[in-house]
Design an enzyme around this catalytic site. Structure first.
Site, PDB file in Angstrom:
ATOM      1  N   ARG A 213       1.388  -5.347  18.680  1.00  0.00           N
ATOM      2  CA  ARG A 213       1.983  -4.064  19.107  1.00  0.00           C
ATOM      3  C   ARG A 213       3.197  -3.663  18.292  1.00  0.00           C
ATOM      4  O   ARG A 213       3.913  -2.740  18.671  1.00  0.00           O
ATOM      5  CB  ARG A 213       2.423  -4.177  20.578  1.00  0.00           C
ATOM      6  CG  ARG A 213       1.320  -4.448  21.566  1.00  0.00           C
ATOM      7  CD  ARG A 213       1.886  -4.925  22.861  1.00  0.00           C
ATOM      8  NE  ARG A 213       2.712  -6.104  22.637  1.00  0.00           N
ATOM      9  CZ  ARG A 213       3.472  -6.715  23.539  1.00  0.00           C
ATOM     10  NH1 ARG A 213       3.510  -6.250  24.765  1.00  0.00           N
ATOM     11  NH2 ARG A 213       4.191  -7.770  23.230  1.00  0.00           N
TER      12      ARG A 213
ATOM     13  N   LYS B 270      -7.132 -21.760  24.697  1.00  0.00           N
ATOM     14  CA  LYS B 270      -6.571 -22.448  25.845  1.00  0.00           C
ATOM     15  C   LYS B 270      -5.162 -21.916  26.112  1.00  0.00           C
ATOM     16  O   LYS B 270      -4.566 -21.368  25.190  1.00  0.00           O
ATOM     17  CB  LYS B 270      -6.534 -23.957  25.628  1.00  0.00           C
ATOM     18  CG  LYS B 270      -5.650 -24.382  24.448  1.00  0.00           C
ATOM     19  CD  LYS B 270      -5.250 -25.813  24.513  1.00  0.00           C
ATOM     20  CE  LYS B 270      -4.107 -26.039  25.483  1.00  0.00           C
ATOM     21  NZ  LYS B 270      -3.039 -26.899  24.953  1.00  0.00           N
TER      22      LYS B 270
ATOM     23  N   LYS C 123     -12.529 -30.947  14.922  1.00  0.00           N
ATOM     24  CA  LYS C 123     -12.065 -31.985  13.992  1.00  0.00           C
ATOM     25  C   LYS C 123     -13.266 -32.795  13.490  1.00  0.00           C
ATOM     26  O   LYS C 123     -14.162 -33.133  14.263  1.00  0.00           O
ATOM     27  CB  LYS C 123     -11.039 -32.904  14.683  1.00  0.00           C
ATOM     28  CG  LYS C 123      -9.717 -32.171  15.004  1.00  0.00           C
ATOM     29  CD  LYS C 123      -8.705 -33.103  15.608  1.00  0.00           C
ATOM     30  CE  LYS C 123      -7.512 -32.358  16.192  1.00  0.00           C
ATOM     31  NZ  LYS C 123      -6.454 -32.024  15.253  1.00  0.00           N
TER      32      LYS C 123
ATOM     33  N   GLU D 167       2.230 -37.789  19.555  1.00  0.00           N
ATOM     34  CA  GLU D 167       2.808 -36.795  18.646  1.00  0.00           C
ATOM     35  C   GLU D 167       4.278 -37.119  18.433  1.00  0.00           C
ATOM     36  O   GLU D 167       4.960 -37.542  19.368  1.00  0.00           O
ATOM     37  CB  GLU D 167       2.714 -35.407  19.258  1.00  0.00           C
ATOM     38  CG  GLU D 167       1.297 -34.944  19.526  1.00  0.00           C
ATOM     39  CD  GLU D 167       1.289 -33.545  20.108  1.00  0.00           C
ATOM     40  OE1 GLU D 167       1.114 -32.602  19.337  1.00  0.00           O
ATOM     41  OE2 GLU D 167       1.481 -33.403  21.329  1.00  0.00           O
TER      42      GLU D 167
ATOM     43  N   HIS E  83      -8.124 -31.489  25.598  1.00  0.00           N
ATOM     44  CA  HIS E  83      -8.510 -32.267  24.411  1.00  0.00           C
ATOM     45  C   HIS E  83      -8.959 -33.687  24.771  1.00  0.00           C
ATOM     46  O   HIS E  83      -9.990 -34.172  24.297  1.00  0.00           O
ATOM     47  CB  HIS E  83      -7.332 -32.376  23.436  1.00  0.00           C
ATOM     48  CG  HIS E  83      -6.717 -31.059  23.074  1.00  0.00           C
ATOM     49  ND1 HIS E  83      -7.474 -29.934  22.827  1.00  0.00           N
ATOM     50  CD2 HIS E  83      -5.426 -30.672  22.914  1.00  0.00           C
ATOM     51  CE1 HIS E  83      -6.671 -28.931  22.528  1.00  0.00           C
ATOM     52  NE2 HIS E  83      -5.428 -29.345  22.589  1.00  0.00           N
TER      53      HIS E  83
HETATM   54  P1  NDP Z   1       2.454 -15.873  20.124  1.00  0.00           P
HETATM   55  O1  NDP Z   1       3.345 -15.510  21.253  1.00  0.00           O
HETATM   56  O2  NDP Z   1       3.053 -16.441  18.892  1.00  0.00           O
HETATM   57  O3  NDP Z   1       1.647 -14.578  19.667  1.00  0.00           O
HETATM   58  C1  NDP Z   1       1.125 -13.648  20.566  1.00  0.00           C
HETATM   59  C2  NDP Z   1       0.482 -12.522  19.791  1.00  0.00           C
HETATM   60  O4  NDP Z   1      -0.080 -11.586  20.700  1.00  0.00           O
HETATM   61  C3  NDP Z   1       1.447 -11.733  18.925  1.00  0.00           C
HETATM   62  O5  NDP Z   1       0.765 -11.303  17.763  1.00  0.00           O
HETATM   63  C4  NDP Z   1       1.789 -10.533  19.807  1.00  0.00           C
HETATM   64  O6  NDP Z   1       2.301  -9.507  19.042  1.00  0.00           O
HETATM   65  C5  NDP Z   1       0.406 -10.272  20.393  1.00  0.00           C
HETATM   66  N1  NDP Z   1       0.384  -9.507  21.644  1.00  0.00           N
HETATM   67  C6  NDP Z   1       1.091  -9.795  22.767  1.00  0.00           C
HETATM   68  N2  NDP Z   1       0.801  -8.892  23.738  1.00  0.00           N
HETATM   69  C7  NDP Z   1      -0.131  -8.054  23.211  1.00  0.00           C
HETATM   70  C8  NDP Z   1      -0.823  -6.929  23.723  1.00  0.00           C
HETATM   71  N3  NDP Z   1      -0.626  -6.482  24.969  1.00  0.00           N
HETATM   72  N4  NDP Z   1      -1.709  -6.279  22.916  1.00  0.00           N
HETATM   73  C9  NDP Z   1      -1.901  -6.716  21.645  1.00  0.00           C
HETATM   74  N5  NDP Z   1      -1.274  -7.784  21.112  1.00  0.00           N
HETATM   75  C10 NDP Z   1      -0.392  -8.431  21.879  1.00  0.00           C
HETATM   76  O7  NDP Z   1       1.336 -16.820  20.734  1.00  0.00           O
HETATM   77  P2  NDP Z   1       0.505 -17.965  19.993  1.00  0.00           P
HETATM   78  O8  NDP Z   1      -0.008 -17.422  18.708  1.00  0.00           O
HETATM   79  O9  NDP Z   1       1.311 -19.201  19.984  1.00  0.00           O
HETATM   80  O10 NDP Z   1      -0.673 -18.218  21.020  1.00  0.00           O
HETATM   81  C11 NDP Z   1      -1.786 -17.365  21.114  1.00  0.00           C
HETATM   82  C12 NDP Z   1      -2.841 -18.009  21.996  1.00  0.00           C
HETATM   83  O11 NDP Z   1      -3.249 -19.231  21.435  1.00  0.00           O
HETATM   84  C13 NDP Z   1      -2.375 -18.349  23.409  1.00  0.00           C
HETATM   85  O12 NDP Z   1      -3.478 -18.259  24.261  1.00  0.00           O
HETATM   86  C14 NDP Z   1      -1.947 -19.801  23.291  1.00  0.00           C
HETATM   87  O13 NDP Z   1      -1.990 -20.457  24.531  1.00  0.00           O
HETATM   88  C15 NDP Z   1      -3.030 -20.305  22.358  1.00  0.00           C
HETATM   89  N6  NDP Z   1      -2.678 -21.518  21.632  1.00  0.00           N
HETATM   90  C16 NDP Z   1      -1.669 -21.503  20.726  1.00  0.00           C
HETATM   91  C17 NDP Z   1      -1.359 -22.642  20.019  1.00  0.00           C
HETATM   92  C18 NDP Z   1      -0.298 -22.645  18.987  1.00  0.00           C
HETATM   93  O14 NDP Z   1      -0.168 -23.683  18.307  1.00  0.00           O
HETATM   94  N7  NDP Z   1       0.455 -21.570  18.806  1.00  0.00           N
HETATM   95  C19 NDP Z   1      -2.093 -23.926  20.248  1.00  0.00           C
HETATM   96  C20 NDP Z   1      -3.180 -23.804  21.185  1.00  0.00           C
HETATM   97  C21 NDP Z   1      -3.441 -22.642  21.837  1.00  0.00           C
HETATM   98  P3  NDP Z   1       3.227  -8.329  19.682  1.00  0.00           P
HETATM   99  O15 NDP Z   1       4.204  -8.987  20.581  1.00  0.00           O
HETATM  100  O16 NDP Z   1       3.811  -7.646  18.487  1.00  0.00           O
HETATM  101  O17 NDP Z   1       2.287  -7.461  20.425  1.00  0.00           O
HETATM  102  C1  BG6 Z   2      -2.226 -28.036  21.622  1.00  0.00           C
HETATM  103  C2  BG6 Z   2      -1.113 -28.360  22.573  1.00  0.00           C
HETATM  104  O1  BG6 Z   2      -3.369 -27.666  22.325  1.00  0.00           O
HETATM  105  O2  BG6 Z   2      -2.530 -29.203  20.846  1.00  0.00           O
HETATM  106  C3  BG6 Z   2       0.109 -28.832  21.828  1.00  0.00           C
HETATM  107  O3  BG6 Z   2      -0.780 -27.174  23.302  1.00  0.00           O
HETATM  108  C4  BG6 Z   2      -0.232 -29.988  20.905  1.00  0.00           C
HETATM  109  O4  BG6 Z   2       1.151 -29.218  22.738  1.00  0.00           O
HETATM  110  C5  BG6 Z   2      -1.431 -29.653  20.049  1.00  0.00           C
HETATM  111  O5  BG6 Z   2       0.883 -30.256  20.093  1.00  0.00           O
HETATM  112  C6  BG6 Z   2      -1.904 -30.893  19.289  1.00  0.00           C
HETATM  113  O6  BG6 Z   2      -2.898 -30.536  18.363  1.00  0.00           O
HETATM  114  P1  BG6 Z   2      -3.121 -31.420  17.062  1.00  0.00           P
HETATM  115  O7  BG6 Z   2      -4.347 -30.847  16.428  1.00  0.00           O
HETATM  116  O8  BG6 Z   2      -1.895 -31.246  16.208  1.00  0.00           O
HETATM  117  O9  BG6 Z   2      -3.284 -32.827  17.531  1.00  0.00           O
END
Ligand code: NDP
Ligand code: BG6
Length: 489
Positions: free
Chosen positions: A51, A145, A179, A213, A237
């Site tokens: 956004r 997730k 993996k 980790e 996992h």
């Molecule tokens: P972030 O908070 O870093 O990113 C969220 C993204 O969603 C941003 O691009 C944000 O941009 C966008 N966004 C938020 N609200 C809206 C909306 N209403 N419409 C459109 N876009 C929107 O989250 P992550 O990338 O860390 O996580 C994303 C998903 O992946 C989650 O479900 C998380 O649980 C899962 N996940 C993440 C991991 C990780 O390592 N990061 C590991 C495992 C799972 P903006 O605010 O500009 O809209």
């Molecule tokens: C994510 C968890 O799903 O897996 C994190 O939310 C965790 O807390 C990660 O660190 C671990 O993934 P990997 O591939 O680095 O073992």
């Protein structure tokens, strides 16, 4: 020079959350690697969505920077990838945001919508995207997730998605299933006859699954503090790994056949009770300590307020069926451990009777299959053999690990290790759901995990502190030693 994205009816990947942490660190680099290997569907368009009002040009620059942070870019491949990228700025949970996105997507032959946004947005986004005509009977929806925080919330989330798409259209990600070694575990079990007769409680003494980790929780604490190690790592996992080890051979690799076998394992997990949980579960929370030679702060300091969230959990569980009756499965996972290590240990029983001398028996070690997922990928079988030489004291024995891995086969085009998401993205484009998690698996896993959490709530179990950089709190060794075993450290 930037080329205009294709607008003819080709395949489209809509990446909701296209500017987020997951997209930048994992998804965009994985897509780029598939581009390098020429594995992306021809004419695929990639539309990042968030956004923040940036232009498509700015978005392409962000994508380039995200990939360049990991590796050196080849200009030719980047130009190919760049030409696929577009950006839409808007709120997909709002009907007008979804309608405008649909207009930008335009005609398509196949559509994948990857939800890399907070799961709290899934329901609203599904409703508005469906109303805007973006979720048809063939659209694939990829869900990250966590699918809920407990059984009730996961069922509500699954219901909201099921209202707009059938289960066959839904790809729930557990990146551990992407993996290489996890897939090799499937090959090891089901492409070899040698292990199957041994794969039972008659010959397997116990199983250990460790996911350690070195990182702490850091800025992720607002999410993590509400989840903890049980819900963040073990529910998904680790339970997936447990299922792949314990399930019966499916008839084939059809996703439904595999899912049915995994669900049977989940249903057979012995529930924990208020009285048993104190003996079966150890909870920990890291205190200040030293990891990788650096002083790191405590979880409490990171959160900045009192909290009972566990950053470490170890537990013993049983699968109450014919194959596994009496064989304990020990699972442990923690943040701020001394080293990064994901490992499965299949510990075989000692020999029923030894024909060797007392001296040779001192050398004897029971067979062990060790499956290393991280940081190295390897599968090794510990076997006994004769110690070579002209010893005067009769035959002596030695244990020897036999590596079953072809380490090179695990690497990509340039010798690097593949990102787990590469395999998963490829399977999404191919429509193969074998390595994805079915609704029933998620819900059965939550059912058991809810029971564990409820039992420790009733028993008043609280996490014990452990120094960052240590192997967990006091009690973690006693947990396994009570069964006559030791952690494989
Ligand atoms: P972030 O908070 O870093 O990113 C969220 C993204 O969603 C941003 O691009 C944000 O941009 C966008 N966004 C938020 N609200 C809206 C909306 N209403 N419409 C459109 N876009 C929107 O989250 P992550 O990338 O860390 O996580 C994303 C998903 O992946 C989650 O479900 C998380 O649980 C899962 N996940 C993440 C991991 C990780 O390592 N990061 C590991 C495992 C799972 P903006 O605010 O500009 O809209
Ligand atoms: C994510 C968890 O799903 O897996 C994190 O939310 C965790 O807390 C990660 O660190 C671990 O993934 P990997 O591939 O680095 O073992």
């Amino acid at each position: 020079m930037t080329m205009a994205p294709e607008t003819t009816a080709g395949p489209v990947l809509v990446l909701l959350g296209g500017t987020g942490d997951l997209a930048r660190r994992m998804l965009l680099p994985s897509l780029f690697h598939l581009e390098i290997d020429a594995l992306l569907p021809p004419n695929l368009r990639l539309i990042g969505v968030a956004r923040d009002g940036q232009s498509p040009e700015q978005y392409r620059a962000m994508v380039r920077a995200a990939i360049a942070a990991r590796e050196t870019l080849s200009d030719a491949v980047w130009e190919r990838f760049n030409a696929r990228i577009d950006y839409y700025s808007g709120d997909v949970t709002k009907p007008e945001g979804a309608v405008k996105l649909a207009a930008q997507v335009g005609p398509f032959s196949e559509l994948v919508i990857y939800f890399s946004v907070s799961p709290s947005l899934y329901a609203a986004a599904c409703a508005s995207l469906a109303a805007a005509g973006l979720i048809t009977q063939t659209t694939r929806l990829v869900l990250e997730k966590p699918i809920g925080r407990d059984l009730e919330s996961s069922m509500a989330l699954n219901r909201a998605v099921a209202a707009v798409a059938s289960e066959e259209q839904i790809f729930r990600i557990d990146h551990y299933l992407g993996k290489e070694t996890v897939q090799n575990l499937i090959a090891l079990r089901f492409a070899n006859i040698a292990f199957e007769p041994l794969w039972t409680n008659h010959t397997i003494d116990h199983v250990q699954i460790t996911v350690a980790e070195t990182e702490g929780v850091g800025s992720r604490w607002p999410y993590y503090n509400d989840y903890g190690a049980l819900r963040d790592m073990l529910q998904n996992h680790m339970i997936q790994l447990l299922c792949l080890i314990a399930m019966e051979p499916p008839a084939d690799l059809d996703p439904d056949a595999v899912r049915q076998e995994k669900v049977k394992v989940l249903k057979a997990l012995r529930p924990m009770s208020r009285t048993s949980v104190g003996q079966e579960v150890v909870l920990g929370q890291y205190a200040q300590g030293i990891v990788d030679g650096k002083s790191v702060e405590s979880y409490l300091t990171e959160v900045g307020k009192p909290t009972n969230t566990e950053t470490f959990i170890a537990l013993r569980c049983f699968i109450d069926n014919w194959r596994w009756a009496g064989t304990p499965f020990f699972l442990r996972t923690g943040k701020r451990m001394p080293e990064r290590r994901t490992q499965i240990v299949i510990q075989f029983r000692p020999l029923p009777h030894s024909i060797f001398s007392p001296e040779a028996n001192e050398d004897m070690v029971a067979n062990r299959l060790v499956i290393d997922l991280q940081p190295q990928e390897d599968i090794s079988l510990l076997l006994m053999n004769q110690k070579p030489g002209l010893g005067q004291d009769g035959m002596r024995l030695q244990s020897m690990p036999l590596s079953l891995s072809l380490a090179k086969a695990y690497s990509g085009h340039d010798g690097r290790r593949r990102i787990a998401y590469e395999r998963l993205l490829l399977d999404i484009f191919r429509g193969d759901r074998t390595l994805f998690v079915h609704r029933n698996e998620v819900e059965e896993a939550w059912r058991w995990v809810d029971g564990v959490a409820a039992a420790w709530g009733e028993a008043g179990l609280k996490p014990k502190t452990y120094a960052a950089g240590s192997l967990g709190p006091a009690g973690v060794h006693a947990l396994i030693e009570r069964s006559g075993h030791q952690w494989h450290d």
